[in-house]
Design a protein around this motif. Structure first.
Motif, PDB file in Angstrom:
ATOM      1  N   SER A  41       0.832  -1.205   0.000  1.00 18.48           N
ATOM      2  CA  SER A  41       0.000   0.000   0.000  1.00 18.48           C
ATOM      3  C   SER A  41       0.871   1.260   0.000  1.00 18.48           C
ATOM      4  N   ALA A  42       1.981   1.213   0.753  1.00 17.54           N
ATOM      5  CA  ALA A  42       2.885   2.364   0.780  1.00 17.54           C
ATOM      6  C   ALA A  42       3.553   2.569  -0.574  1.00 17.54           C
ATOM      7  N   LEU A  43       3.979   1.482  -1.202  1.00 14.20           N
ATOM      8  CA  LEU A  43       4.624   1.584  -2.513  1.00 14.20           C
ATOM      9  C   LEU A  43       3.658   2.103  -3.573  1.00 14.20           C
ATOM     10  N   ALA A  44       2.401   1.703  -3.468  1.00 17.70           N
ATOM     11  CA  ALA A  44       1.408   2.101  -4.471  1.00 17.70           C
ATOM     12  C   ALA A  44       0.740   3.433  -4.146  1.00 17.70           C
ATOM     13  N   GLY A  45       0.922   3.932  -2.916  1.00 11.49           N
ATOM     14  CA  GLY A  45       0.311   5.207  -2.542  1.00 11.49           C
ATOM     15  C   GLY A  45      -1.185   5.126  -2.309  1.00 11.49           C
ATOM     16  N   ILE A  46      -1.664   3.969  -1.857  1.00 12.11           N
ATOM     17  CA  ILE A  46      -3.078   3.826  -1.514  1.00 12.11           C
ATOM     18  C   ILE A  46      -3.173   3.350  -0.069  1.00 12.11           C
ATOM     19  N   SER A  47      -4.346   3.484   0.529  1.00 12.79           N
ATOM     20  CA  SER A  47      -4.475   3.115   1.934  1.00 12.79           C
ATOM     21  C   SER A  47      -4.486   1.593   2.101  1.00 12.79           C
ATOM     22  N   VAL A  48      -4.055   1.146   3.275  1.00 14.15           N
ATOM     23  CA  VAL A  48      -4.073  -0.287   3.580  1.00 14.15           C
ATOM     24  C   VAL A  48      -5.501  -0.807   3.562  1.00 14.15           C
ATOM     25  N   ASP A  49      -6.444   0.005   4.077  1.00 16.96           N
ATOM     26  CA  ASP A  49      -7.843  -0.428   4.105  1.00 16.96           C
ATOM     27  C   ASP A  49      -8.377  -0.655   2.692  1.00 16.96           C
ATOM     28  N   TYR A  50      -8.045   0.270   1.779  1.00 20.33           N
ATOM     29  CA  TYR A  50      -8.544   0.123   0.413  1.00 20.33           C
ATOM     30  C   TYR A  50      -7.902  -1.078  -0.271  1.00 20.33           C
ATOM     31  N   LEU A  51      -6.599  -1.281  -0.050  1.00 21.49           N
ATOM     32  CA  LEU A  51      -5.935  -2.446  -0.627  1.00 21.49           C
ATOM     33  C   LEU A  51      -6.542  -3.733  -0.078  1.00 21.49           C
ATOM     34  N   THR A  52      -6.837  -3.753   1.214  1.00 20.85           N
ATOM     35  CA  THR A  52      -7.462  -4.938   1.819  1.00 20.85           C
ATOM     36  C   THR A  52      -8.803  -5.234   1.149  1.00 20.85           C
ATOM     37  N   ARG A  53      -9.610  -4.199   0.946  1.00 23.25           N
ATOM     38  CA  ARG A  53     -10.914  -4.405   0.315  1.00 23.25           C
ATOM     39  C   ARG A  53     -10.783  -4.844  -1.140  1.00 23.25           C
ATOM     40  N   LEU A  54      -9.769  -4.337  -1.838  1.00 23.67           N
ATOM     41  CA  LEU A  54      -9.529  -4.782  -3.212  1.00 23.67           C
ATOM     42  C   LEU A  54      -9.136  -6.257  -3.238  1.00 23.67           C
ATOM     43  N   GLU A  55      -8.235  -6.645  -2.348  1.00 22.85           N
ATOM     44  CA  GLU A  55      -7.774  -8.042  -2.332  1.00 22.85           C
ATOM     45  C   GLU A  55      -8.894  -8.988  -1.922  1.00 22.85           C
ATOM     46  N   GLN A  56      -9.778  -8.539  -1.073  1.00 22.33           N
ATOM     47  CA  GLN A  56     -10.878  -9.393  -0.613  1.00 22.33           C
ATOM     48  C   GLN A  56     -12.116  -9.302  -1.502  1.00 22.33           C
ATOM     49  N   GLY A  57     -12.046  -8.495  -2.554  1.00 25.54           N
ATOM     50  CA  GLY A  57     -13.169  -8.363  -3.473  1.00 25.54           C
ATOM     51  C   GLY A  57     -14.310  -7.527  -2.946  1.00 25.54           C
ATOM     52  N   ARG A  58     -14.057  -6.763  -1.873  1.00 27.57           N
ATOM     53  CA  ARG A  58     -15.121  -5.932  -1.293  1.00 27.57           C
ATOM     54  C   ARG A  58     -15.135  -4.528  -1.888  1.00 27.57           C
ATOM     55  N   ALA A  59     -14.079  -4.146  -2.628  1.00 28.87           N
ATOM     56  CA  ALA A  59     -14.028  -2.872  -3.344  1.00 28.87           C
ATOM     57  C   ALA A  59     -13.989  -3.172  -4.833  1.00 28.87           C
ATOM     58  N   THR A  60     -14.787  -2.457  -5.589  1.00 34.23           N
ATOM     59  CA  THR A  60     -14.861  -2.707  -7.026  1.00 34.23           C
ATOM     60  C   THR A  60     -14.541  -1.435  -7.793  1.00 34.23           C
ATOM     61  N   SER A  61     -14.257  -1.614  -9.067  1.00 35.56           N
ATOM     62  CA  SER A  61     -14.013  -0.497  -9.987  1.00 35.56           C
ATOM     63  C   SER A  61     -12.892   0.424  -9.530  1.00 35.56           C
ATOM     64  N   PRO A  62     -11.682  -0.096  -9.297  1.00 35.82           N
ATOM     65  CA  PRO A  62     -10.555   0.795  -8.992  1.00 35.82           C
ATOM     66  C   PRO A  62     -10.280   1.695 -10.188  1.00 35.82           C
ATOM     67  N   SER A  63      -9.804   2.888  -9.914  1.00 34.98           N
ATOM     68  CA  SER A  63      -9.509   3.837 -10.986  1.00 34.98           C
ATOM     69  C   SER A  63      -8.303   3.366 -11.795  1.00 34.98           C
ATOM     70  N   THR A  64      -8.163   3.952 -12.974  1.00 32.10           N
ATOM     71  CA  THR A  64      -6.987   3.662 -13.807  1.00 32.10           C
ATOM     72  C   THR A  64      -5.707   3.978 -13.049  1.00 32.10           C
ATOM     73  N   GLN A  65      -5.717   5.081 -12.280  1.00 32.55           N
ATOM     74  CA  GLN A  65      -4.520   5.471 -11.536  1.00 32.55           C
ATOM     75  C   GLN A  65      -4.152   4.425 -10.483  1.00 32.55           C
ATOM     76  N   VAL A  66      -5.175   3.862  -9.813  1.00 36.46           N
ATOM     77  CA  VAL A  66      -4.909   2.851  -8.789  1.00 36.46           C
ATOM     78  C   VAL A  66      -4.359   1.578  -9.420  1.00 36.46           C
TER      79      VAL A  66
END
Length: 283
Positions: A41-66
């Motif tokens: 998350s630090a390397l990518a510049g996104i929050s740990v919470d958001y990365l966790t939700r992405l990995e667990q499939g609880r967050a959808t439609s990440p932006s092109t930048q992410v």
């Protein structure tokens, strides 16, 4: 987005990266050889919470930048980068858009120079990568949104990292606006450039004046001797060289001190102290 597939791919690629190959300290006991979630998350510049939700499939439609930031942090090659975009339900950015991709060959170059403060910009002068040494003298890890754009920082924001005279600062502003105008000519179909130009135009009469000037030219010399004012160790005299990676349209700024000098000692001390003092000032 194929939620589970996207998250599984990110986790799989995270697990295969050795921390020392991406500049992450490996002190202490680790349960796995790969990157921890907070490290990615630090390397990518996104929050740990958001990365966790992405990995667990609880967050959808990440932006092109992410997606681009994750691909960059995970050191993905062209085929894997394209796959990550496809799993996110997106087309990989085309040739007509400013790329934020850092190819593996450039990653290897940056790793060899890791003792020097380094910042990598895309053709729009967005910060896309910094190393720990650069963070230690700049506080760049606290920058968010438009603060991570070098044109905005020079024209509208707090100004350059180095201490410059009024004449030197204006010369730097002229040069970076000229470079952005060249980028706009090279990528006429990228809407992000048009949005940045509009934002700068609303915020700065000086930008409007320069943008419409017929005499705006790029500076010939991309190297410069700079004084960085560090809050804990004082002034550090550094050479700053800007390398342009033509094929990927990247700008790489590398700072270095004269070996054996007092400035080299101050830089080494700043790196030992880390980012805390700089972050406190940035806040």
């Amino acid at each position: 987005m194929a939620d589970s597939e996207f998250g599984n791919a990110v986790r799989r690629w995270r697990d295969r990266i050795r921390p020392d190959t991406v500049g992450v300290p490996t002190g202490g006991r680790r349960r796995a050889a790969g990157l921890r979630r907070e490290e990615l998350s630090a390397l990518a510049g996104i929050s740990v919470d958001y990365l966790t939700r992405l990995e667990q499939g609880r967050a959808t439609s990440p932006s092109t930048q992410v997606v681009e930031a994750l691909a960059r942090a995970l050191r993905l090659g062209d085929a894997e980068r394209e796959l990550l975009f496809r799993l996110a339900g997106q087309q990989p950015p085309g040739a007509g858009l400013v790329s934020q991709r850092i190819p593996p060959s450039v990653h290897r170059l940056l790793a060899r120079l890791s003792g020097n403060p380094i910042v990598v910009y895309d053709a729009m002068w967005n910060v896309i990568s910094t190393n720990r040494a650069y963070d230690a003298i700049s506080g760049a890890q606290t920058w968010r949104g438009v603060q991570r754009n070098g044109v905005w920082r020079n024209v509208v924001g707090p100004g350059p990292l180095a201490a410059l005279s009024e004449e030197e600062r204006d010369e730097q502003v002229v040069g970076i606006v000229a470079d952005l105008r060249l980028t706009a000519a090279n990528y006429p179909d990228d809407p992000r450039i048009r949005r940045l130009i509009a934002e700068l135009s609303r915020a700065s009469p000086r930008f409007v004046e320069l943008w419409s000037s017929a005499d705006l030219v790029l500076p010939e010399d991309r190297g410069r001797h700079k004084i960085v004012e560090h809050p804990a160790v004082g002034d550090i005299a550094l050479d700053c060289d800007t390398l342009v990676v033509a094929g990927d349209d990247l700008r790489i700024m590398i700072y270095s001190a004269e070996p054996g000098s007092e400035d080299a000692d101050r830089l080494a001390l700043a790196l030992v102290l880390g980012t805390q003092d700089v972050v406190d000032v940035a806040r």
